[in-house]
Design a protein around this motif. Structure first.
Motif, PDB file in Angstrom:
ATOM      1  N   ILE A 230      -4.779   4.471   5.658  1.00  0.00           N
ATOM      2  CA  ILE A 230      -4.333   3.407   4.769  1.00  0.00           C
ATOM      3  C   ILE A 230      -5.041   2.116   5.162  1.00  0.00           C
ATOM      4  CG2 ILE A 230      -2.346   2.088   3.958  1.00  0.00           C
ATOM      5  CD1 ILE A 230      -0.611   4.511   4.607  1.00  0.00           C
TER       6      ILE A 230
ATOM      7  N   GLU B 119       0.849  -1.190   0.000  1.00  0.00           N
ATOM      8  CA  GLU B 119       0.000   0.000   0.000  1.00  0.00           C
ATOM      9  C   GLU B 119       0.883   1.238   0.000  1.00  0.00           C
ATOM     10  OE1 GLU B 119      -3.185  -0.020  -0.271  1.00  0.00           O
ATOM     11  OE2 GLU B 119      -3.722  -2.083   0.221  1.00  0.00           O
ATOM     12  N   ARG B 120       0.524   2.230  -0.826  1.00  0.00           N
ATOM     13  CA  ARG B 120       1.296   3.459  -0.883  1.00  0.00           C
ATOM     14  C   ARG B 120       0.375   4.670  -0.855  1.00  0.00           C
ATOM     15  NH1 ARG B 120       2.851   7.623  -3.905  1.00  0.00           N
ATOM     16  NH2 ARG B 120       5.031   8.320  -3.842  1.00  0.00           N
ATOM     17  N   GLN B 121       0.728   5.656  -0.048  1.00  0.00           N
ATOM     18  CA  GLN B 121      -0.020   6.915   0.006  1.00  0.00           C
ATOM     19  C   GLN B 121       0.982   8.063   0.036  1.00  0.00           C
ATOM     20  OE1 GLN B 121      -3.194   7.845   0.054  1.00  0.00           O
ATOM     21  NE2 GLN B 121      -4.400   6.024   0.482  1.00  0.00           N
TER      22      GLN B 121
END
Length: 766
Positions: free
Chosen positions: A146, A124-126
């Motif tokens: 997230i 997961e990337r934010q």
């Protein structure tokens, strides 16, 4: 002399040849063939990039020979990636297709630098910019947006990440490319990183021992620092935020510049908050905190060599709430409070050979954790408070505050950590990419306060790993193997027979671990991933050596020097579907942990506190996340996002549930986005967050009721006299709901979470 001249001539020829290695070309719209200006061109492995000019052309020069992934991205278009072999002047014309889906970014926390859609492991990337639009006060608060990530909190200033029900030493935090060590075993020990100067957050959900060793059994929170400026450019910005609930102010400013080879950046930040107010209008006494942060970086890049040196200093003063008392807007912490200094120095270098490369990352982290407390002072004024009114009690609190800042620290721990990570990227053989590496850590813990939570000790880690990635037309396979060893040597502490006595300790822990992953694209629309991985965690010093009262939890804890490794095996399955109208994902996992370490009551009491001892038993955690993103074409400005996450954890041979497992959560967001000339990047959103009842709780937990929160926000970029201003406004807990999170450490004291909080922020780039 002749040999010297020949050597200089050889270097000159090599330099000229390398200077001729370049990639140039154009970027166009695949549907209209129009040139696309200001598209981003980036080579992740080289950490080198540029932008197309107004006529859509670009050039990257002075490149080392080899095969590299090139990534082309632009807002409103699908991200393009391709492996390019550099040997001379390469011409590359790229066509990218319009898309309502946000731009894909390169995943840095895994070693092969893939886009998420190409990655075998689900990550997961934010971006930090996106998290900040939602009004988070701290980094630990922001990461809870997230999917699959929560935070164990002590008020609003102290929080630590929880990944699928696992936290503390089971989750490893990386910053500036090195592991962050700051006594994370403690329940009230927070993340210790300021969000200023952080570009993005990546989360590996599941065992990451193969990549990072012990303590990554539950996952990794990987913080990417802001990039240097593009070659031959200079930029900067100033950011100011105000939070109504705490009357909090945060500000940071940065400057960076890059030449042909040299790069430099610096950023300073400051934040100050008073006590937060809950939904019924009560201030949570001593939840106040303030923070100073400085980040700087220096980089050098030549044709066959690049290096960067970064430094981060962070000082946090954090009040520790214990009970509802004085009601004011002061900002200096009362007793008890923590003063924490973090120094992080990192060095990352890469040597590029003909068809291979060597990455060398070195890190040094100095953590000084002080805790100030005065139990005698509390007892002295406790009876007086019963006899006098609130006004006199506030006077005593003021005296208490003055007394606090003159005391020596009762707890003073100094943790020094040296780490190294060396990875050799072998020349590609057919469709194989292979990496060999060694990692290690040398850590010392020293006590100089009256209280000792864990003894003076030295910890030494060493690990060796190999992983390979096999490319096929529509699928990829990645496998890896690793061996680790950890030596812990702790000194004897206290007098034999006394309550605080801790015997000397000398233990060795080791483990073999493996992982295998498979990614396949089905019918060009569906991506399926299956990952099988083992992980391990050596018990920490608190679990091995504790012998004393834990005031924050009102219990007496006894360690167990015979504890073994925690060892787990996790299965992850994920499916993703996406087209021009909708994206859909479902992730499921099953995590079997052997010899899970936890606290168990003994039935005895010491000084009226119940006694708990660290024991081990097998456990299982399972659950997942599901969600969709609707963006109907041609209404590309309209977005509807929904996600649901669930985790269950329990001991394998009984119906006893594990503690600190987050409640099930459903989030729904309606968002609109528009663009314009004078007012651009306009957006607005409203989120409904439903947290369900938490009835399956651990032995020393109580059930937690569910609640619903409404959050909203909007923002835009406004130009005035050709100067852009990025403005945002958000309101969290809009209806001032009175609630308590199951992962709040203040829950046993009957203290609620934060009420309505409006954030106003302005960013001025220059």
């Amino acid at each position: 002399m002749k040999n010297t001249l020949m050597f200089i001539l050889l270097l000159s020829i090599t330099s000229i040849i390398n200077a001729q290695n370049s990639i140039g070309g154009t970027v166009t719209d695949a549907t209209t063939n129009n040139k696309i200006p200001y598209a981003t061109i980036y080579l992740p492995q080289l950490e080198k990039g540029t932008s197309t000019n107004e006529d859509g052309t670009f050039i990257l020069e002075s490149l080392p020979q080899g095969t590299y992934k090139i990534v082309v991205s632009s807002i409103g278009f699908k991200t393009f990636s391709k492996d390019v072999t550099v040997n001379g002047a390469i011409k590359l014309d790229v066509q990218i297709a319009p898309s309502a889906i946000e731009m894909e970014e390169v995943i840095v926390s895994t070693p092969f630098h893939k886009l998420q859609s190409e990655n075998v492991m689900k990550v997961e990337r934010q971006s930090m910019e996106e998290l900040k639009t939602k009004g988070a006060m701290t980094l630990s608060d922001g990461i809870t947006d997230i999917s699959g990530v929560e935070s164990v909190s002590t008020g609003v200033g102290i929080g630590k990440p929880v990944i699928r029900g696992l936290s503390s030493n089971r989750v490893l935090v990386y910053t500036q490319g090195v592991r962050l060590e700051n006594q994370q075993f403690g329940g009230e020990h927070g993340l210790g990183v300021n969000d200023a100067g952080i570009e993005s957050v990546e989360v590996i959900k599941g065992p990451a021992t193969l990549l990072y060793g012990s303590d990554a059994l539950g996952g990794v929170l990987y913080l990417n620092p802001e990039k240097f400026a593009v070659q031959n450019s200079t930029e900067g910005d100033v950011n100011v935020n105000y939070f109504t609930n705490t009357e909090g102010v945060t500000a940071n400013g940065g400057f960076k510049t890059s030449g042909d080879k040299l790069k430099f950046l610096v950023r300073g930040a400051y934040g100050s908050h008073a006590d937060y107010q809950d939904g019924n209008g009560t201030y949570t006494t001593n939840s106040r905190f303030n923070e100073y942060d400085l980040k700087s970086g220096f980089g050098y890049q030549d044709t066959n060599f690049k290096t960067e040196l970064r430094y981060n200093f962070n000082r946090s003063n954090l009040g520790i709430p214990e009970e509802i008392g004085v009601q004011n807007r002061d900002r200096d912490p009362l007793l008890p409070y923590q003063e924490i200094d973090n120094h992080v120095i990192s060095s990352k270098s890469t040597l590029f050979f003909d068809k291979s490369s060597l990455d060398i990352t070195l890190g040094y982290v100095a953590n000084n954790r002080k805790e100030f407390e005065d139990e005698h002072h509390h007892e002295e004024h406790g009876d007086e408070h019963e006899e006098h009114g609130d006004e006199e009690h506030e006077e005593h609190e003021d005296e208490h505050e003055e007394h606090a800042h003159g005391d020596e620290a009762a707890l003073n721990m100094k943790l020094h950590t040296l780490s190294y990570n060396v990875l050799y990227h072998l020349p590609e053989t057919g469709k194989f990419e292979t990496i060999f590496g060694v990692q290690g850590m040398h850590q010392t813990n020293e006590n100089s306060g009256e209280e000792v939570l864990i003894p003076d000790a030295t910890t030494v880690d060493f690990g060796v790993m190999a992983t390979t990635h096999y490319h096929m037309k529509n699928s990829d396979i990645q496998i890896g193997l690793r061996y680790d060893t950890r030596d812990i040597e702790a000194k004897e502490t206290g007098d034999v027979g006394s309550e605080s006595y801790i015997p000397a300790l000398n233990r060795n822990f080791n483990s073999f671990n493996a992982s295998a992953g498979y990614r396949v694209t089905i019918a060009q629309k569906i991506i399926a991933r299956l990952n099988l991985a083992t992980g391990f965690r050596a018990p920490n010093l608190a679990e091995l050596t504790s012998n004393g009262g834990h005031s924050g939890a009102n219990r007496y804890e006894i360690g167990n020097e015979a504890l073994k490794n925690e060892q787990n095996f996790q299965t992850d399955l994920s499916l993703e579907y996406g087209n021009e109208h909708i994206e859909f994902f479902v992730n499921g996992f099953y995590n079997a942990i052997s010899d899970y370490i936890y606290l168990q009551p003994t039935g005895q009491f010491i000084d009226d506190d119940p006694v708990y001892q660290y024991v081990q038993d097998d456990s299982n955690l399972y659950g997942g996340e599901i969600g969709f993103h609707l963006h109907p074409h041609p209404l590309d400005w309209l977005h509807l996002e929904s996600s649901f996450e669930t985790v269950t954890g329990k001991l394998a041979d009984s119906n006893v549930y594990l503690p600190l497992i987050p409640a099930n959560k459903l989030s729904n967001t309606f968002r609109v986005e528009f663009d314009g000339k004078q007012v651009s990047n306009k957006y607005a959103f409203v989120t409904l967050q439903n947290v369900f009842n938490k009835n399956n709780v651990g032995d020393f937990e109580t059930r937690t009721g569910g609640y619903s929160l409404v959050n909203l926000g909007f923002g835009a970029t406004i130009k005035a006299y050709n100067q852009p201003f990025n403005i945002k406004l958000s309101a969290n807990n809009l209806f001032d709901k009175e609630y308590v999170s199951h992962l709040s450490r203040l829950k046993p004291d009957g203290i609620y979470n934060i009420g309505r909080n409006i954030n106003i922020g302005v960013t001025v780039p220059f």
